[in-house]
Design an enzyme around this catalytic site. Structure first.
Site, PDB file in Angstrom:
ATOM      1  N   GLU A  73       5.622  -3.403   1.106  1.00 51.50           N
ATOM      2  CA  GLU A  73       5.847  -2.899  -0.256  1.00 51.50           C
ATOM      3  C   GLU A  73       5.004  -1.649  -0.399  1.00 51.50           C
ATOM      4  O   GLU A  73       3.769  -1.715  -0.431  1.00 51.50           O
ATOM      5  CB  GLU A  73       5.457  -3.911  -1.328  1.00 51.50           C
ATOM      6  N   GLY A 105       0.830  -1.199   0.000  1.00 55.28           N
ATOM      7  CA  GLY A 105       0.000   0.000   0.000  1.00 55.28           C
ATOM      8  C   GLY A 105       0.863   1.247   0.000  1.00 55.28           C
ATOM      9  O   GLY A 105       2.018   1.226  -0.418  1.00 55.28           O
ATOM     10  N   SER A 106       0.304   2.317   0.489  1.00 53.11           N
ATOM     11  CA  SER A 106       0.991   3.611   0.454  1.00 53.11           C
ATOM     12  C   SER A 106       2.048   3.702   1.553  1.00 53.11           C
ATOM     13  O   SER A 106       2.037   2.944   2.535  1.00 53.11           O
ATOM     14  CB  SER A 106      -0.019   4.746   0.638  1.00 53.11           C
ATOM     15  N   GLY A 159       1.934   2.337   5.360  1.00 51.99           N
ATOM     16  CA  GLY A 159       3.017   1.501   5.864  1.00 51.99           C
ATOM     17  C   GLY A 159       3.525   1.998   7.204  1.00 51.99           C
ATOM     18  O   GLY A 159       3.820   1.202   8.111  1.00 51.99           O
TER      19      GLY A 159
END
Length: 466
Positions: free
Chosen positions: A232, A210-211, A215
């Site tokens: 990621e 995600g963003s 994160g």
């Protein structure tokens, strides 16, 4: 009061899926059942675990036409491309199954000591929590779910709101493949519930895509629990077109790398640096090919570019494009030639920008949409400096006919993966990882089992008594 998670279809703006979030009792029961199922599953022979997972893949493949249509409605991918994601899922799942026996085998010290048996076993971590994104919901989910189950773990899956039906299809396919009840569960959760699971130390490993902001929220929630994380996050993947590049081949692949899935790809091309000797010809060919896209209803087989998943995401791309033009960038695509391009909707025409620089957001901030900036560079050194001028580092591609050039440039680029004459692809035989704000951890390849297992050492001294 029960909260609902809703998918608004980008096709027509209507509610496509609406689900209530799990109750606290349901979450507690799900976690308890997963723990119990995992204790038995870890003792199932590896060959049988692999067989069940491969059976899951076969069931999903049979749902291909249904899944392609659901993806079109949920996140806008043209139906003509919908089943391609399942082919990638199969490639990754079968590869991870193939390497599992070696990746999970005991590691023995290189020195042999008579009278002792010494080895390091790989044991499952226990309960893996996969938090999946919407842009490639099957591919990103399989990266952790399949190896986690093969390694002997239980899995809890939280699908993105935009692609809730993906979790249902995983659940359906695993049940049909005979996976033990409770071992895999798709659960509908709100953000606060997700954070509570992490902060309570109720899972052993989290695989999140995600963003960057999200994160960081994962890290804060898990702080102090010693739950491991694989993150990621964002990307701004660059390409360098060298003087000796096969221009026709580079243009064809980079256009696709920039605009496939409406640019909503984790490793999609977001900026291109072209050596000045090839710049004019490259831009001409790139613009001509981009203009051939057909923007429209993703359920129409003739559509090659669907809407973005949400209007707010399209608005980010529109804002970056406007800012770049205001600062002197040149736009090469007339949105008027794409009648379906409409402000206030997720339908957005592709755009090619030149005369760009790194004061513009479109060259430094993640776009995640159908816009690309192309810059002229004097030489390799300038290209490398610009490619590294980013807070992200997921992939980078070098377009050249010389392997030595690709290696030399690749060694200096701050990135997780270096491609030569390829982009926007995950090789399951290689570790999928990133640097800087793109996150940390690795999935796929034999290394992908590292975060889903823990080492356990055995030092066995044989009795010498008579």
């Amino acid at each position: 009061m029960t909260r609902h998670i809703t998918c608004i279809s980008p096709v027509d703006g209507r509610v496509y899926v609406d689900r209530p979030t799990a109750s606290e009792a349901e979450i507690r029961t799900t976690l308890e059942r997963a723990r119990a199922a995992q204790k038995a599953w870890r003792r199932v022979p590896l060959s049988e675990r692999i067989a069940r997972v491969i059976g899951f893949v076969d069931v999903l493949k049979g749902l291909g036409p249904q899944i392609a249509e659901e993806l079109a409605w949920q996140m806008g991918r043209p139906i003509r491309y919908g089943q391609g994601e399942l082919r990638g899922l199969e490639e990754r799942a079968r590869y991870m199954a193939e390497v599992a026996p070696a990746a999970l085998a005991p590691v023995r010290p290189i020195d042999d000591r008579p009278g002792f048996e010494r080895y390091v076993a790989r044991e499952p971590v226990g309960l893996v929590f996969t938090i999946a994104p919407w842009n490639y919901p099957y591919l990103t989910t399989v990266n952790s779910v399949v190896p986690a189950l093969i390694a002997g773990n239980a899995v809890l899956l939280k699908s993105a709101a935009q692609t809730l039906l993906v979790g249902d299809r995983f659940q359906q396919a695993f049940a049909a493949a005979g996976l033990p009840e409770g071992l895999f569960t798709h659960i509908v959760l709100g953000h606060s519930q997700t954070e509570a699971i992490l902060s309570g130390g109720q899972v052993d490993h989290v695989a999140f895509t995600g963003s960057v902001e999200a994160g960081r929220a994962m890290e804060r929630a898990a702080a102090g629990t010693f739950t491991t994380l694989g993150l990621e996050l964002g990307g701004k993947d660059p390409a360098y077109v060298a003087p000796d590049a096969n221009l026709t081949f580079a243009i064809e692949n980079l256009v696709d790398g920039a605009f496939f899935n409406s640019g909503q790809c984790c490793c999609g091309i977001e900026r291109i640096y072209v050596h000045e000797q090839r710049y004019d010809a490259f831009v001409k060919g790139f613009v001509e090919l981009t203009a051939q896209y057909a923007l429209g209803d993703p359920l129409d087989p003739a559509t090659t570019l669907g809407p973005m998943a949400r209007t707010n995401l399209a608005d980010v791309v529109r804002a970056q494009t406007r800012e770049a033009i205001d600062k002197g960038a040149r736009a090469h695509i007339d949105p008027g030639s794409f009648p379906r391009d409409e402000a206030g909707t997720p339908y957005l025409a592709p755009q090619v920008l030149t005369d760009v620089d790194h004061t513009m957001a479109v060259m430094r901030e993640e776009s995640f949409g159908p816009v690309i900036g192309i810059a002229r560079v004097r030489d390799e050194d300038e290209a490398i400096a610009l490619m590294n001028d980013s807070p992200y580092g997921l992939t980078a591609s070098v377009w050249t006919e010389d392997v030595a050039t690709a290696r030399r440039v690749g060694e200096r680029i701050e990135t997780g993966t270096v491609y030569m004459n390829r982009c926007d692809y995950l090789d399951p035989g290689l570790a999928w990882t990133g640097v800087k704000d793109t996150g940390y951890g690795a999935s796929l390849s034999s290394l992908g089992y590292g975060s889903l297992t823990r080492p356990k050492s055995y030092h066995l001294r044989l009795s010498t008594g008579g």
